[in-house]
Write an enzyme that holds these catalytic residues in place. Sequence first.
Site, PDB file in Angstrom:
ATOM      1  N   ASP A  12     -17.257 -12.732 -13.717  1.00 49.33           N
ATOM      2  CA  ASP A  12     -16.653 -12.367 -12.437  1.00 49.33           C
ATOM      3  C   ASP A  12     -15.662 -13.489 -12.145  1.00 49.33           C
ATOM      4  O   ASP A  12     -16.059 -14.572 -11.704  1.00 49.33           O
ATOM      5  CB  ASP A  12     -17.719 -12.272 -11.342  1.00 49.33           C
ATOM      6  CG  ASP A  12     -17.131 -11.915  -9.992  1.00 49.33           C
ATOM      7  OD1 ASP A  12     -16.094 -11.239  -9.939  1.00 49.33           O
ATOM      8  OD2 ASP A  12     -17.720 -12.332  -8.969  1.00 49.33           O
ATOM      9  N   GLU A  72     -14.513  -8.473 -14.957  1.00 56.20           N
ATOM     10  CA  GLU A  72     -14.136  -7.645 -13.820  1.00 56.20           C
ATOM     11  C   GLU A  72     -12.639  -7.769 -13.585  1.00 56.20           C
ATOM     12  O   GLU A  72     -12.086  -8.871 -13.571  1.00 56.20           O
ATOM     13  CB  GLU A  72     -14.893  -8.068 -12.560  1.00 56.20           C
ATOM     14  CG  GLU A  72     -14.575  -7.198 -11.365  1.00 56.20           C
ATOM     15  CD  GLU A  72     -15.432  -7.513 -10.153  1.00 56.20           C
ATOM     16  OE1 GLU A  72     -14.944  -7.300  -9.028  1.00 56.20           O
ATOM     17  OE2 GLU A  72     -16.572  -7.963 -10.309  1.00 56.20           O
ATOM     18  N   ASP A 145     -21.591 -14.054  -7.007  1.00 58.47           N
ATOM     19  CA  ASP A 145     -20.697 -14.096  -8.165  1.00 58.47           C
ATOM     20  C   ASP A 145     -21.497 -14.057  -9.476  1.00 58.47           C
ATOM     21  O   ASP A 145     -21.050 -13.473 -10.453  1.00 58.47           O
ATOM     22  CB  ASP A 145     -19.825 -15.362  -8.125  1.00 58.47           C
ATOM     23  CG  ASP A 145     -19.054 -15.474  -6.829  1.00 58.47           C
ATOM     24  OD1 ASP A 145     -17.888 -15.046  -6.789  1.00 58.47           O
ATOM     25  OD2 ASP A 145     -19.627 -15.980  -5.845  1.00 58.47           O
TER      26      ASP A 145
END
Length: 188
Positions: A12, A72, A145
Site C-alpha cells: 500500500d 494498490e 496501511d
Amino acid sequence: MENEGDIILGIDPGTLVMGYALLKTNAVKSELITLDVLTIKHLDNQPAKLKLIFEFVQQLIDQYHPNILAIEAPFLGKSAQSMLKLGRAQGVVIAASINKGLEINEYSPRKIKMSVTGNGNAAKEQVSAMLHRMYTIPDDIKYFDATDALAVAVCHHLQNRVQLGTRQQHFSGWESFLSKNADRIVKK
C-alpha cells in the site's frame, strides 16, 4: 500468474506511511508471513523518502524472496498533489521490484475491497476486520496501511486462484464438482 509456492509482496504505497505484507500461497491456500509499515514521516525531503522506499523494498525482496508484487493503484479522488506523490512512491516500489525480477500486478482500491469483503465500497475497518478473521494478525499492528497491503496481496491470490480453478477444471454440475473435490467437503 500465481504458481504453486509463490510469495506475494503486497504494498500500500505512501510517502508518510507505506504498508507492506508478504503472503505465501499455493493454488488453494495462503499463509501470512509478515505485515507492517515503513514510517517515512520523519523525512522532509521527497527524494530522500523515495530513496528510503526503494532501498526498503529491495531489502524486503532480498529477505523474503517474493516473486510477485501486488500493489494498490493511487486513488483518483485525492488531490493532484497527493496523486503525484503517491504515483512517485508507487513508481519507486515498481522499479525496485522490476530490478529484482518480480512479476508486477496493480489493483484498484475498489477491486481490492471487493475481493476481500465482497463490497467495493467497504471501509478500511471492514477490510481489516475481515483479514483478522482470515489470518493471525499481531495485535500491535496500529496502521490500516499494513492491513491494506495484506488486502492487496490477498486480492491477487484470490483473483489468480479463481483463474487457476476455472482454467484447470471444468464441471458439468454439482455432482461433478463434489466428486472431484471430496477433500473440500466439511462433514458435521
